[in-house]
Design a protein around this motif. Structure first.
Motif, PDB file in Angstrom:
ATOM      1  N   GLU A 552       0.151  -7.323  12.521  1.00 29.34           N
ATOM      2  CA  GLU A 552       1.526  -6.850  12.592  1.00 29.34           C
ATOM      3  C   GLU A 552       2.142  -6.766  11.200  1.00 29.34           C
ATOM      4  O   GLU A 552       2.122  -7.732  10.434  1.00 29.34           O
ATOM      5  CB  GLU A 552       2.330  -7.798  13.480  1.00 29.34           C
ATOM      6  N   GLU A 553       2.706  -5.618  10.884  1.00 30.59           N
ATOM      7  CA  GLU A 553       3.211  -5.373   9.534  1.00 30.59           C
ATOM      8  C   GLU A 553       4.302  -6.351   9.138  1.00 30.59           C
ATOM      9  O   GLU A 553       4.300  -6.897   8.021  1.00 30.59           O
ATOM     10  CB  GLU A 553       3.734  -3.940   9.425  1.00 30.59           C
ATOM     11  N   ALA A 554       5.252  -6.613  10.024  1.00 31.03           N
ATOM     12  CA  ALA A 554       6.365  -7.496   9.673  1.00 31.03           C
ATOM     13  C   ALA A 554       5.876  -8.913   9.390  1.00 31.03           C
ATOM     14  O   ALA A 554       6.416  -9.599   8.525  1.00 31.03           O
ATOM     15  CB  ALA A 554       7.398  -7.507  10.789  1.00 31.03           C
ATOM     16  N   VAL A 555       4.855  -9.371  10.123  1.00 28.81           N
ATOM     17  CA  VAL A 555       4.307 -10.709   9.887  1.00 28.81           C
ATOM     18  C   VAL A 555       3.614 -10.754   8.535  1.00 28.81           C
ATOM     19  O   VAL A 555       3.726 -11.740   7.790  1.00 28.81           O
ATOM     20  CB  VAL A 555       3.346 -11.110  11.023  1.00 28.81           C
ATOM     21  N   MET A 556       2.884  -9.690   8.188  1.00 30.29           N
ATOM     22  CA  MET A 556       2.245  -9.639   6.864  1.00 30.29           C
ATOM     23  C   MET A 556       3.289  -9.729   5.755  1.00 30.29           C
ATOM     24  O   MET A 556       3.112 -10.432   4.759  1.00 30.29           O
ATOM     25  CB  MET A 556       1.449  -8.343   6.705  1.00 30.29           C
ATOM     26  N   ARG A 557       4.381  -9.021   5.952  1.00 34.98           N
ATOM     27  CA  ARG A 557       5.406  -9.002   4.912  1.00 34.98           C
ATOM     28  C   ARG A 557       6.126 -10.339   4.810  1.00 34.98           C
ATOM     29  O   ARG A 557       6.704 -10.663   3.775  1.00 34.98           O
ATOM     30  CB  ARG A 557       6.406  -7.883   5.188  1.00 34.98           C
ATOM     31  N   ALA A 558       6.120 -11.117   5.875  1.00 39.04           N
ATOM     32  CA  ALA A 558       6.771 -12.429   5.852  1.00 39.04           C
ATOM     33  C   ALA A 558       5.868 -13.517   5.304  1.00 39.04           C
ATOM     34  O   ALA A 558       6.321 -14.656   5.108  1.00 39.04           O
ATOM     35  CB  ALA A 558       7.214 -12.799   7.269  1.00 39.04           C
ATOM     36  N   ALA A 559       4.596 -13.203   5.035  1.00 40.00           N
ATOM     37  CA  ALA A 559       3.630 -14.214   4.622  1.00 40.00           C
ATOM     38  C   ALA A 559       3.939 -14.737   3.229  1.00 40.00           C
ATOM     39  O   ALA A 559       4.353 -13.995   2.335  1.00 40.00           O
ATOM     40  CB  ALA A 559       2.214 -13.638   4.667  1.00 40.00           C
ATOM     41  N   ASP A 560       3.715 -16.039   3.045  1.00 39.65           N
ATOM     42  CA  ASP A 560       3.770 -16.611   1.696  1.00 39.65           C
ATOM     43  C   ASP A 560       2.491 -16.268   0.945  1.00 39.65           C
ATOM     44  O   ASP A 560       2.517 -16.094  -0.270  1.00 39.65           O
ATOM     45  CB  ASP A 560       3.911 -18.133   1.779  1.00 39.65           C
ATOM     46  N   ASN A 561       1.390 -16.201   1.707  1.00 36.80           N
ATOM     47  CA  ASN A 561       0.094 -15.890   1.099  1.00 36.80           C
ATOM     48  C   ASN A 561      -0.660 -14.957   2.035  1.00 36.80           C
ATOM     49  O   ASN A 561      -0.831 -15.265   3.216  1.00 36.80           O
ATOM     50  CB  ASN A 561      -0.713 -17.174   0.869  1.00 36.80           C
ATOM     51  N   LEU A 562      -1.062 -13.810   1.529  1.00 35.76           N
ATOM     52  CA  LEU A 562      -1.769 -12.817   2.345  1.00 35.76           C
ATOM     53  C   LEU A 562      -3.233 -12.778   1.926  1.00 35.76           C
ATOM     54  O   LEU A 562      -3.546 -12.675   0.729  1.00 35.76           O
ATOM     55  CB  LEU A 562      -1.137 -11.439   2.157  1.00 35.76           C
ATOM     56  N   VAL A 563      -4.124 -12.865   2.919  1.00 37.97           N
ATOM     57  CA  VAL A 563      -5.570 -12.819   2.674  1.00 37.97           C
ATOM     58  C   VAL A 563      -6.131 -11.618   3.410  1.00 37.97           C
ATOM     59  O   VAL A 563      -5.925 -11.478   4.619  1.00 37.97           O
ATOM     60  CB  VAL A 563      -6.258 -14.112   3.156  1.00 37.97           C
ATOM     61  N   GLU A 564      -6.835 -10.739   2.703  1.00 34.74           N
ATOM     62  CA  GLU A 564      -7.465  -9.585   3.337  1.00 34.74           C
ATOM     63  C   GLU A 564      -8.979  -9.729   3.246  1.00 34.74           C
ATOM     64  O   GLU A 564      -9.533  -9.946   2.166  1.00 34.74           O
ATOM     65  CB  GLU A 564      -7.036  -8.279   2.688  1.00 34.74           C
ATOM     66  N   ILE A 565      -9.629  -9.605   4.402  1.00 36.70           N
ATOM     67  CA  ILE A 565     -11.091  -9.635   4.494  1.00 36.70           C
ATOM     68  C   ILE A 565     -11.561  -8.215   4.746  1.00 36.70           C
ATOM     69  O   ILE A 565     -10.975  -7.487   5.546  1.00 36.70           O
ATOM     70  CB  ILE A 565     -11.563 -10.576   5.615  1.00 36.70           C
ATOM     71  N   VAL A 577     -11.254  -9.451  -0.131  1.00 34.23           N
ATOM     72  CA  VAL A 577     -10.702  -8.289  -0.827  1.00 34.23           C
ATOM     73  C   VAL A 577      -9.454  -8.666  -1.618  1.00 34.23           C
ATOM     74  O   VAL A 577      -9.253  -8.194  -2.747  1.00 34.23           O
ATOM     75  CB  VAL A 577     -10.372  -7.174   0.196  1.00 34.23           C
ATOM     76  N   PHE A 578      -8.638  -9.550  -1.024  1.00 37.39           N
ATOM     77  CA  PHE A 578      -7.385  -9.910  -1.698  1.00 37.39           C
ATOM     78  C   PHE A 578      -6.900 -11.253  -1.187  1.00 37.39           C
ATOM     79  O   PHE A 578      -7.081 -11.590  -0.017  1.00 37.39           O
ATOM     80  CB  PHE A 578      -6.308  -8.843  -1.433  1.00 37.39           C
ATOM     81  N   SER A 579      -6.282 -12.019  -2.069  1.00 39.44           N
ATOM     82  CA  SER A 579      -5.632 -13.267  -1.690  1.00 39.44           C
ATOM     83  C   SER A 579      -4.490 -13.524  -2.653  1.00 39.44           C
ATOM     84  O   SER A 579      -4.697 -13.567  -3.864  1.00 39.44           O
ATOM     85  CB  SER A 579      -6.617 -14.439  -1.719  1.00 39.44           C
ATOM     86  N   GLY A 580      -3.281 -13.641  -2.093  1.00 36.07           N
ATOM     87  CA  GLY A 580      -2.125 -13.885  -2.940  1.00 36.07           C
ATOM     88  C   GLY A 580      -0.856 -13.381  -2.302  1.00 36.07           C
ATOM     89  O   GLY A 580      -0.839 -12.950  -1.149  1.00 36.07           O
ATOM     90  N   PRO A 581       0.251 -13.393  -3.035  1.00 30.57           N
ATOM     91  CA  PRO A 581       1.529 -12.882  -2.504  1.00 30.57           C
ATOM     92  C   PRO A 581       1.450 -11.375  -2.256  1.00 30.57           C
ATOM     93  O   PRO A 581       0.678 -10.657  -2.902  1.00 30.57           O
ATOM     94  CB  PRO A 581       2.536 -13.217  -3.612  1.00 30.57           C
ATOM     95  N   LEU A 582       2.284 -10.917  -1.323  1.00 29.64           N
ATOM     96  CA  LEU A 582       2.281  -9.505  -0.970  1.00 29.64           C
ATOM     97  C   LEU A 582       2.615  -8.622  -2.163  1.00 29.64           C
ATOM     98  O   LEU A 582       2.079  -7.518  -2.303  1.00 29.64           O
ATOM     99  CB  LEU A 582       3.294  -9.266   0.163  1.00 29.64           C
ATOM    100  N   ALA A 583       3.484  -9.081  -3.027  1.00 31.29           N
ATOM    101  CA  ALA A 583       3.885  -8.267  -4.184  1.00 31.29           C
ATOM    102  C   ALA A 583       2.686  -7.889  -5.041  1.00 31.29           C
ATOM    103  O   ALA A 583       2.636  -6.798  -5.621  1.00 31.29           O
ATOM    104  CB  ALA A 583       4.923  -9.021  -5.010  1.00 31.29           C
ATOM    105  N   ASN A 584       1.698  -8.784  -5.127  1.00 32.13           N
ATOM    106  CA  ASN A 584       0.507  -8.480  -5.938  1.00 32.13           C
ATOM    107  C   ASN A 584      -0.399  -7.450  -5.274  1.00 32.13           C
ATOM    108  O   ASN A 584      -1.155  -6.753  -5.945  1.00 32.13           O
ATOM    109  CB  ASN A 584      -0.290  -9.755  -6.207  1.00 32.13           C
ATOM    110  N   LEU A 585      -0.332  -7.357  -3.925  1.00 32.42           N
ATOM    111  CA  LEU A 585      -1.184  -6.406  -3.209  1.00 32.42           C
ATOM    112  C   LEU A 585      -0.788  -4.970  -3.527  1.00 32.42           C
ATOM    113  O   LEU A 585      -1.626  -4.070  -3.522  1.00 32.42           O
ATOM    114  CB  LEU A 585      -1.091  -6.667  -1.699  1.00 32.42           C
ATOM    115  N   ARG A 586       0.465  -4.757  -3.826  1.00 30.21           N
ATOM    116  CA  ARG A 586       0.937  -3.398  -4.101  1.00 30.21           C
ATOM    117  C   ARG A 586       0.234  -2.774  -5.303  1.00 30.21           C
ATOM    118  O   ARG A 586      -0.008  -1.570  -5.340  1.00 30.21           O
ATOM    119  CB  ARG A 586       2.443  -3.435  -4.337  1.00 30.21           C
TER     120      ARG A 586
END
Length: 1012
Positions: A552-565, A577-586
């Motif tokens: 869910e997009e809103a839950v991803m955006r609310a995350a303190d730390n986002l991990v993408e496999i 693929v990625f681990s960190g705050p959402l701002a860094n994913l951009r």
């Protein structure tokens, strides 16, 4: 062999090194403690393998090490997660989306423990009510009786009385002599005060069963307070806990005015009806003290189902309303009904659904409670009376067969579905019984309980009330305000059950705990996502760590730390693929999640929608099951149609209970549960097969696999049996069967796993130590097909198997390729042919069912109607794009699709949308709008339209920006705060739930979309 890497413990993180579980490829990861961690990625990339099979499994294993040696002997055989090291993991709790509860005893109130608090609170607050006179019943003491008399009847002259039972056949003289010998000289009989030394004054009248003896005559004022107390205590002692007070008039010739009675136990002193003491057990349907003796606390019994006895309420008596009377066997009963109806003045040509309530009751119950007496008197014995008479003849086989046609689990007639004994329903708080509270939606029950008046001295009751209110508020914050406490747990969706369990954990006030959640947003409308995020943030703020597998997009955006496999599925995934705050994913390009979140990729809106053809539709008339309010709608055929609406608005009731089950009944098929109430369903002749594709598990054991389910395994076994080695040994295709083949492992019987039954925990499946999960014996594995054993083939992914079988020229191989190709189209190419189906998620199981139905041959020239329940469960943005293509292909082939869906990406691609609401529960069940997505988006009353409107701007190529494109999910205010007049864009960062404080207002909508 890999060795654990040396680690320096970090106090604020879970350190994971070299994780290789399933398809994970040995990466390292640090998860911050006390934060909301969200794991995302394509379906099959390895998210669940990381969250559940590795992190949670290790936390559970360490917990099990605290058990006794006897218990640990079973768990030592559990497969340990394949990881080099995990440091800093706190105690873990997993809350999954699978609903395995089947007992009807389990309700929302029991699993949240609210019922346990209520059963302790009710004895402290409840007031008894006499079932006869409806007067309050409560135990009194001498002091309370004295206070009541002095305050309510001050200054009056009173007779303090106690009752003495009169022995049978006693003479007045003898009885009066007995009383006189005890020192009592006056009695109150028939409104007269009579002296015991003058029995002749009583005349020839007969003594009543109980004689009221005068203990004292006293004026009710302060100077006589001690004398009054002494008289009351004596009257209570001799009256066995009951005392009466009469008020004589000034003139002795006039009879005394009314009598007031008191009792020291839960007894109505006027009616002499005793209520059982209000103990916690009396208010629990899981306790034999409180459970209804007829249904034993289930609320339902196996008995006459009036919907089967009178299946079509639009018929009149003459037209054969009572189905049982339609044949020759009971034609006399039909004649009896017609004759009695004419005598009563009931119109036998009037449809039953137009009968008055009185006539309906007469038809069902008859003129008398005893059907035999009614029959002998020439009166109507009632529909129930007819079946009651039949049950008296149930010793005959044909009668038992006849009765079975009209039986079903129906509401218990004794407790009326309340589950409790009638005695428990004689106690009330603020005028409501406990069952009344169970039936109230959470959103209504919460303010009702907060209004209860509890004295400051009763601290225990206040504590219990506050605990119940706290848990109810968690349920409401999780978007479950439409549920009631009596809702059976087995009827909850996976997402609803997860959110209920979340509130249970919140109520337990756990701290320093790791919560592993599996898509808690399932089944939640975009409007309520913000509430869910608020609940998870509340758990985090208490010092817990959350690890959430979510798309869910809103839950991803609310995350303190986002991990993408990812980056892909199956063998092509398993990488960090990625681990960190959402701002860094951009700033990171080439990630599927980032591409969709920041507008680099999107699911296109169809440029042209299919038109709804006149006359090609199913028409549901007068649906009134659960909260549906006499709903009449048309469902177009030959198009992709979505049923939308907020959670609890009645979507599942409409599709599952009303449409699907009634269509099955019309076709004469057996159904386990009763269909929903509806006047009629028109147009069912326009569809062929009706298929329900829901998220229920495909299998509960490891025996079934994708290859078996789609029918490809038969061809694979035949291919192995046709090899030269197999022919030389005389091996047939049945040799490779899991169920009975001679080649299967004899220890695990071809399962590859052994089941260990745990009396105190869920059953365990551990890898078979003999075949090591290969399912077959060594001599079966020696048979090779193009260099591959049967185990090697079952270990292939679906994508790899397509390549393997495409290289073979036989027809059997081509049939396998055809099945595998459809699975790849549905985005399931990462599954292995031999993967146990009990390991699939709800969304994977749903898509596999869809493929299974597609592979079935058409039964007629009429096309299939597919009913899907949230097929986007467990799907990433990229997987949703594949699903939409598959659904569009089915419609292009002439099938009809009806989808229950909250996902805006699917709704925007539909040809027709039916939006229910406007709210949930009692305020839902109505048609808000029906039409194309554009028409729904233009409807101001539709919550779905509010989120659909900005997404449809993409069709015209509008640039994604915070002012032109809202997020597909917005954390919206509840209905009571609906007053949006402007748009407020939040800065980049974690989104908080914008629900204003209690009593506050807002005039804006919070948007969580960032500019591209």
């Amino acid at each position: 062999m890999s060795h654990p890497r040396p680690l320096k413990p970090v106090p604020d993180a879970i350190q994971i090194r070299g994780v290789r579980q399933n398809n994970l490829k040995g990466f390292d990861l640090d998860l911050p403690l006390g934060k909301l961690n969200v794991i995302t990625g394509p379906s099959g990339s390895g998210k669940s393998s990381l969250a559940f099979d590795t992190i949670y499994a290790e936390g559970q294993r360490r917990y099990v090490e605290t058990f006794s040696p006897y218990t640990r002997q079973f768990f030592e055989r559990m497969d340990k997660p394949k990881v080099d090291a995990i440091i800093g993991i706190p105690p873990a709790i997993a809350i999954e989306q699978i609903n395995n509860i089947r007992s009807t005893r389990s309700t929302v109130g029991t699993i949240t423990e609210i019922n346990d608090y209520l059963k302790m609170l009710f004895p402290r607050l409840a007031e008894g009510v006499c079932p006869e006179c409806a007067r309050p019943v409560k135990p009194e003491s001498a002091e309370s009786i004295q206070r009541s008399l002095l305050s309510d009847h001050a200054g009056k002259s009173a007779l303090i009385l106690f009752g003495v039972p009169v022995p049978a056949d006693s003479k007045v003289e003898d009885f009066f002599a007995f009383l006189q010998s005890q020192g009592y000289t006056r009695v109150l009989l028939f409104g007269e005060v009579i002296r015991t030394e003058e029995p002749s004054a009583f005349g020839k009248r007969k003594l009543p069963a109980v004689v009221q003896v005068v203990q004292d005559r006293i004026t009710l004022d302060e100077p006589n307070k001690s004398r009054l107390t002494e008289a009351i205590e004596a009257a209570l002692r001799f009256g066995k806990g009951t005392v009466s007070v009469s008020f004589p008039q000034a003139s002795s010739s006039k009879p005394p005015t009314g009598i007031v009675s008191f009792s020291t136990d839960w007894r109505c002193a006027d009616c002499d009806i005793k209520l059982p003491a209000p103990t916690p057990g009396l208010f629990s349907f899981n306790n034999p003290i409180g459970a209804c003796s007829t249904c034993r606390g289930f609320g339902r019994t196996l008995g006459l189902d009036l919907t089967k006895a009178m299946p079509d309420e639009s018929l009149s008596i003459r037209e054969g309303l009572i189905k049982a009377f339609s044949g020759d066997s009971y034609k006399d009963c039909q004649n009896d009904l017609i004759k009695c109806a004419k005598n009563r003045g009931v119109d036998i040509d009037l449809p039953y659904d137009e009968f008055s309530a009185t006539d309906k009751k007469w038809l069902i119950e008859g003129d008398r409670s005893d059907p035999e007496a009614a029959y002998n008197a020439g009166e109507w014995y009632g529909v129930r009376g007819f079946f009651k008479w039949q049950e008296s003849r149930a010793y005959k086989m044909h009668v038992r067969v006849f009765l079975s046609r009209y039986r079903a689990y129906t509401t218990c007639h004794e407790c009326n579905g309340g589950r409790l004994k009638k005695e428990a329903l004689h106690y009330r708080v603020e005028g409501k019984t406990l069952h009344d509270l169970w039936q109230m939606p959470v959103c209504e029950l919460l303010p009702n309980m907060k209004s209860w008046k509890i004295g400051d001295q009763d601290k225990a009751a206040k504590m219990l009330r506050d605990e119940v209110a706290s848990r109810l508020s968690y349920l409401e914050r999780a978007g479950l305000g439409y549920l009631n406490l009596d809702r059976q747990t087995r009827t909850l969706s996976g997402g609803e059950l997860q959110r209920v369990n979340l509130t249970t954990c919140l109520g337990a006030s756990l701290v320093n705990t790791l919560f592993v959640l599996d898509e808690p947003s399932i089944g939640l409308h975009p409007r309520d996502i913000g509430r869910l995020i608020g609940v998870m943030e509340g758990m985090r703020d208490k010092g817990n760590t959350l690890l959430v597998v979510e798309h869910e997009e809103a839950v991803m955006r609310a995350a303190d730390n986002l991990v993408e496999i990812g980056p892909g599925r199956g063998e092509k995934g398993g990488e960090l693929v990625f681990s960190g705050p959402l701002a860094n994913l951009r700033q990171k390009h080439g990630t599927l999640t980032g591409d969709y979140l920041f507008g680099r990729k999107s699911i296109p809106v169809p440029t042209k929608r299919r038109t709804v053809k006149r006359g090609q539709s199913l028409r549901i008339v007068g649906a009134r099951q659960h909260n549906l309010k006499n709903l009449t709608i048309e469902i177009p055929l030959g198009v992709l149609c979505c049923i939308s609406g907020v959670s609890g608005s009645g979507k599942s009731t409409l599709v599952h209970d009303v449409l699907y089950r009634n269509l099955l009944r019309q076709r004469g098929e057996n159904i386990e549960d009763e269909p929903g109430l509806v006047k009629s369903i028109e147009g069912s002749d326009k569809v062929g097969t009706v298929v329900m594709v829901d998220q229920s598990p495909l299998a509960r054991t490891p025996r079934s696999t994708p290859a078996v389910y789609v029918g490809a395994f038969d061809a694979i076994r035949q291919l192995f049996a046709e090899t030269e080695d197999a022919k030389a040994e005389g091996i047939t295709p049945g040799f490779f069967s899991f169920n009975s083949g001679d080649g299967r492992c004899e220890r695990c019987w071809g399962n590859g796993y052994e089941k260990i039954e745990m009396q105190f925990l869920s059953d365990l499946y551990v890898t078979c130590p003999e075949c090591e999960g290969k399912r077959y014996q060594p001599h079966a594995l020696r048979i090779k097909l193009e260099g591959k054993s049967i185990h090697d083939v079952l270990g292939m992914t679906i994508e790899d198997s397509m390549t393997f079988f495409e290289e073979q020229s036989s027809k059997k191989a081509k049939s396998v390729v055809k099945s595998m190709h459809l699975l790849c189209e549905a985005g399931l190419g990462y599954l292995r042919l031999g993967q146990p189906l009990n390991t699939l998620s709800g969304g994977e199981a749903q898509r596999l069912k869809l493929i299974g139905h597609l592979l079935e041959p058409e039964s007629s020239d009429k096309k299939t109607l597919f009913l899907l329940d949230e097929p986007t469960t467990g799907l990433h943005f990229d997987d949703i794009a594949l699903l939409v293509k598959l659904l569009q292909r089915l419609v292009n082939e002439g099938h009809s699709i009806l989808v229950i869906e909250h996902n805006i990406e699917v709704i925007k691609c539909a040809d027709w949308v039916i939006d229910l609401g406007p709210e949930a529960g009692a305020t839902g069940g109505e048609l808000v709008v029906a039409g194309t997505p554009e028409e729904v988006a233009a409807c101001d009353k539709s919550w779905t339209g509010k989120y659909l409107a900005p997404v449809l701007l993409e069709r015209n190529g509008a640039a994604r920006s915070t002012t032109t494109l809202l997020a597909s999910v917005i954390a919206e205010e509840p209905a009571e705060y609906r007053a949006s007049s402007s748009l407020v864009v939040r800065p980049l960062g974690r989104q908080s739930s914008p629900v204003p404080p209690e009593g506050g207002t807002t005039n804006s909508i919070s948007i969580a979309r960032y500019p591209a």
